[in-house]
Design an enzyme around this catalytic site. Structure first.
Site, PDB file in Angstrom:
ATOM      1  N   GLU A   1       1.136  -0.916   0.054  1.00 37.91           N
ATOM      2  CA  GLU A   1      -0.007   0.088   0.051  1.00 37.91           C
ATOM      3  C   GLU A   1       1.106   1.331  -0.023  1.00 37.91           C
ATOM      4  O   GLU A   1       1.347   1.048   0.979  1.00 37.91           O
ATOM      5  CB  GLU A   1      -0.836   0.236   1.283  1.00 37.91           C
ATOM      6  CG  GLU A   1      -1.762  -0.849   1.202  1.00 37.91           C
ATOM      7  CD  GLU A   1      -2.440  -1.831   2.584  1.00 37.91           C
ATOM      8  OE1 GLU A   1      -3.088  -0.409   2.673  1.00 37.91           O
ATOM      9  OE2 GLU A   1      -1.862  -1.858   3.707  1.00 37.91           O
TER      10      GLU A   1
ATOM     11  N   ARG B   1       4.537 -13.430   9.892  1.00 33.30           N
ATOM     12  CA  ARG B   1       5.030 -12.045   9.306  1.00 33.30           C
ATOM     13  C   ARG B   1       6.041 -12.303  10.155  1.00 33.30           C
ATOM     14  O   ARG B   1       6.926 -12.624  11.146  1.00 33.30           O
ATOM     15  CB  ARG B   1       3.679 -10.476  10.012  1.00 33.30           C
ATOM     16  CG  ARG B   1       3.205 -10.832  11.108  1.00 33.30           C
ATOM     17  CD  ARG B   1       2.808  -9.607  11.629  1.00 33.30           C
ATOM     18  NE  ARG B   1       3.451  -7.826  11.667  1.00 33.30           N
ATOM     19  CZ  ARG B   1       3.669  -7.536  11.687  1.00 33.30           C
ATOM     20  NH1 ARG B   1       1.536  -7.047  11.894  1.00 33.30           N
ATOM     21  NH2 ARG B   1       3.746  -5.638  11.653  1.00 33.30           N
TER      22      ARG B   1
ATOM     23  N   LYS C   1       3.092   0.788  10.749  1.00 30.80           N
ATOM     24  CA  LYS C   1       3.097   1.718   9.898  1.00 30.80           C
ATOM     25  C   LYS C   1       2.473   2.265  11.051  1.00 30.80           C
ATOM     26  O   LYS C   1       3.234   3.996  11.285  1.00 30.80           O
ATOM     27  CB  LYS C   1       2.702   1.488   8.899  1.00 30.80           C
ATOM     28  CG  LYS C   1       3.164   0.885   7.914  1.00 30.80           C
ATOM     29  CD  LYS C   1       2.260   0.871   6.700  1.00 30.80           C
ATOM     30  CE  LYS C   1       2.686   0.137   5.330  1.00 30.80           C
ATOM     31  NZ  LYS C   1       1.704   0.378   3.909  1.00 30.80           N
TER      32      LYS C   1
END
Length: 786
Positions: A44, A270, A280
């Site tokens: 993104e 992850r 983020k």
């Protein structure tokens, strides 16, 4: 030596692959996608990439390269309020810097807006989507809880015509934000709450960074992502474990809107790296609140920050390869990353001398104005590289202040009153006098005598072999600023905070220290921006590119030397001797040299000696990957279970993968003592696979049955009909049935559309319950389709 021909034949063992590569290998062999492998990296563009993204980049591009496939880069730009072209540019720069190339396969989800809208209209026409007029809070209330069934929206029964009309008016901009949403019509009683009529589109009157004001409705991630994959003919959609529950939406959408063979989603754990945060949102907080100097701050876990700090792409790729791919979330030790960076820099950084906190030394017996030149190699012998430089030696030198102690501790190996020490690459100096500041009483100058001979050779010599310090000639030294960077947080898991605290309360106040007045050997005046060096006894450093633009000579510390070089208190590094607080974890006792490194990591990562020995054994004897070994020894019960299973069947790597990637993940709150099968049963399951009695997919089904109801794997495989290979007659009949059900596809294949082989193979594998050999299936298909 025994004759090799008389040795018992060992069972053939296939190279161990991680579970994702095993899936890709299986699909390639089966021809499911006609031999194609297409992965994608879908960031993104609302922030900078970090080390977790680097792992995903290496995985997706790596699998594509290994399979002779391609990897797409797709900007998942469906949120106009947070995205910006500057993020797109930084993402592409980071991917390219890591060493990967997408060729002409750069895509944007925003380019598919028209196609995605048409697909949404199709769902509405098919009665599988509707316009809901509940507000956000009402939608949350109607969704229910994990223990309570959701309620159907009063707008769920709208007719197809009314839904089409409202959705078209949403697209035309007639309604304000939040007035309506488009939802899938699935099941408000689904156990997976993601499937309780998920949102597909929302109204956002915002300017998109690429499409401007052309659109005022935007697809949700769960809608745009799988359909973008399908539009691009992705074969394997690899994402992190937090999207595991979203897979049901992924499959529902592609199954309803695209023909076989469709893309499939697979999840892996992850990266959770110690002493960092990966969110983020939290990284943005650090930047916006001025707690770091920006996204490219050398302490940040962003790729931009690591690049400026001096990490190499090769080192990051080495780290990604070492940590591997897991199915279960766990934390990765910072030492793994640091060791990978050091191992790469070891043969990349020539050795030079730097004095960060200078103390003047005058050689009383060295003639004023005289300069001797000393030949010093850039590389130690074990590196295998050639190259040297000439260093000036003069009457006045500078050494590290921490290399002199007026009252040294026992076993001190550096300089002290009455003692001597060797200069790196030169002779030795013997203390004669200390000059002190009259106010502070600190040493400001040492007066010594110089002897070009070997240490300890002169009368009264008290030097010890191996004790050497770095130095620079005062008349020739190059002044510079050195920035010492350390871990950004003081605790391994800053997101697991105490009550009343936030992750920001654990910021390390010593994570960045600017040291001015440093002195370097003369050749460093010609260092170019981006050049890397090992400053002897200090660590690896890089000439800062940003600072060079203003004409300053500034070096960033990339990484310190290994802990094993610092653990012996008798010979501390200059910065440790100077009183700098240690922030790295170590298990070495004071005064005791650490154990040798195991698999590029020190055993003293574990405080318990038995755990350390176990870790060594798993790597050296069982040949386990470091991270797998770390997961097992991190849980004593898991390690015991693993060892008992290996005793039942000695394929340690396969057993370890089952324990670390499947068993621990499926415990779901139970202890290992509560599962309904024994370690020997797991060993037997691995034996069945190794013997070829059952396939890997069949083993997964057997394992699920073992976890649920218990029982021996051989008995379960027999009961489920998974313990036998298909006869040639049975396989032929199954393939005939598949081809007979697809006459139009058969005709198209014979007319030249050979890509349909993947469809036929996939259908045949399903028809045989996965028991058939994929290569045998394809061979028979080709004969029947010829």
């Amino acid at each position: 030596m025994p004759n090799p021909s008389t040795r018992p034949k060992e069972p053939e063992r296939r190279e161990t692959l991680d579970f994702l590569r095993e899936i890709v290998r299986r699909d390639t062999l089966s021809g499911l996608y006609g031999g194609r492998v297409v992965t994608r990296f879908p960031p993104e563009p609302n922030g900078y990439l970090h080390i977790g993204h680097a792992k995903s980049i290496c995985l997706n591009f790596g699998i594509a390269r290994e399979s002779r496939g391609v990897c797409h880069v797709r900007m998942d730009d469906t949120n106009p309020e947070t995205e910006d072209m500057k993020y797109v540019e930084s993402i592409l720069r980071d991917i390219r810097w890591l060493g990967f190339d997408w060729g002409d396969k750069l895509f944007f989800a925003s380019d598919y807006f028209e196609r995605l809208y048409d697909l949404a209209v199709r769902l509405v026409r098919d009665g599988r989507a509707y316009v809901d007029s509940l507000n956000d809070e009402e939608i949350r209330q109607y969704r229910g809880t994990v223990n309570e069934r959701g309620r159907e929206s009063p707008w769920r029964s709208r007719s197809v015509e009314e839904n089409l009309d409202l959705f078209g008016r949403m697209r035309a901009g007639e309604f304000p934000d939040g007035a309506h949403v488009l939802r899938a019509r699935i099941d408000m009683g689904a156990r997976n709450m993601k499937m309780r009529d998920p949102l597909l589109y929302r109204i956002r009157h915002a300017t998109h960074y690429r499409r401007g004001d052309e659109w005022c409705i935007y697809p949700m991630y769960d809608f745009a992502h799988p359909l973008s994959d399908a539009i691009e003919n992705i074969t394997h959609s690899i994402c992190t474990l937090e999207f595991e529950n979203n897979r049901a939406i992924y499959d529902w959408l592609v199954d309803n809107l695209f023909p076989e063979p469709r893309p499939r989603q697979y999840e892996f754990a992850r990266l959770n790296l110690d002493y960092t945060v990966m969110s983020k949102r939290k990284l943005l907080q650090l930047v916006e609140e001025g707690l770091v100097s920006g996204w490219a701050d050398p302490r940040m876990p962003t790729i931009a920050g690591m690049r400026r700090r001096g990490y190499t792409p090769e080192g990051i790729r080495l780290f990604a390869a070492r940590i591997g791919v897991d199915k279960a979330n766990s934390r990765v030790s910072m030492e793994l990353l640091e060791d990978a960076i050091r191992d790469d820099l070891n043969a990349r950084g020539p050795r030079v001398m730097a004095v960060l906190r200078p103390l003047k030394v005058t050689l009383n017996n060295f003639p004023p104005g005289k300069t001797e030149w000393v030949e010093a190699p850039y590389w130690p012998r074990d590196i295998g590289k050639e190259g040297s430089r000439r260093l000036p030696l003069s009457r006045e030198l500078y050494i590290e202040r921490a290399d002199y102690a007026e009252k040294p501790p026992a076993g001190w190996l550096r300089l002290f009153p009455g003692g001597e020490v060797r200069l790196q690459g030169a002779g030795r100096i013997r203390w004669e006098e200390t000059v002190k500041d009259p106010k502070t009483r600190e040493a400001v100058e040492l007066r010594c005598t110089y002897d070009p001979g070997p240490p300890g050779a002169g009368e009264g010599g008290k030097g010890k072999k191996g004790a050497a310090i770095q130095w620079v000639s005062a008349a020739h030294a190059v002044p510079a600023e050195v920035r010492l960077y350390d871990r950004l947080f003081t605790v391994p898991d800053p997101e697991n905070v105490e009550d009343g605290k936030t992750f920001k309360d654990y910021l390390n106040p010593e994570s960045a220290t600017a040291v001015r007045g440093c002195l370097l050997e003369p050749g460093m005046a010609y260092a170019r921006p981006g050049d890397r060096f090992q400053f002897v006894r200090h660590g690896y450093f890089i000439a800062d590119e940003a600072e060079s633009k203003r004409g300053a000579l500034v070096f960033n510390r990339i990484i310190g030397l290994r802990e094993s070089y610092k653990a012996d208190r008798r010979a501390p590094s200059p910065e440790v001797a100077g009183g700098k607080k240690a922030t790295r974890r170590t298990g070495a006792a004071e005064g005791k040299a650490p154990a040798p490194a195991a698999g590029k990591r020190t055993r003293d990562r574990f405080e318990n000696e038995n755990t350390s020995m176990r870790y060594d054994k798993y790597i050296k004897v069982f040949d386990l990957p470091e991270e797998t070994a770390g997961i097992l020894v991190g849980d004593a019960a898991a390690a015991d279970f693993f060892e008992k299973a290996v005793a039942a069947h000695p394929n340690a790597r396969a057993v370890a993968n089952w324990v670390a990637n499947d068993l621990l993940r499926e415990l779901k709150g139970r202890s290992l003592g509560q599962i309904p099968f024994s370690p020997a049963d797991l060993g037997e399951l691995v034996r069945l696979v190794d013997e070829g009695t059952i396939t890997n997919p069949a083993a997964k089904a057997v394992f699920e049955e073992m976890m649920g109801r218990g029982g021996g794997p051989r008995e379960i495989a027999g009961r489920l009909g998974l313990d036998r290979a298909m006869s040639a007659e049975e396989l032929s009949a199954a393939i005939d049935a598949v081809l007979g059900a697809l006459p139009e596809k058969v005709e198209a294949y014979r007319a030249g559309k050979t890509s349909l082989m993947g469809l036929f193979t996939g259908q045949a594998m399903r028809a045989t319950g996965g028991k058939a050999d994929p290569q045998a299936v394809q061979e028979l298909l080709r004969k029947k389709l010829a």
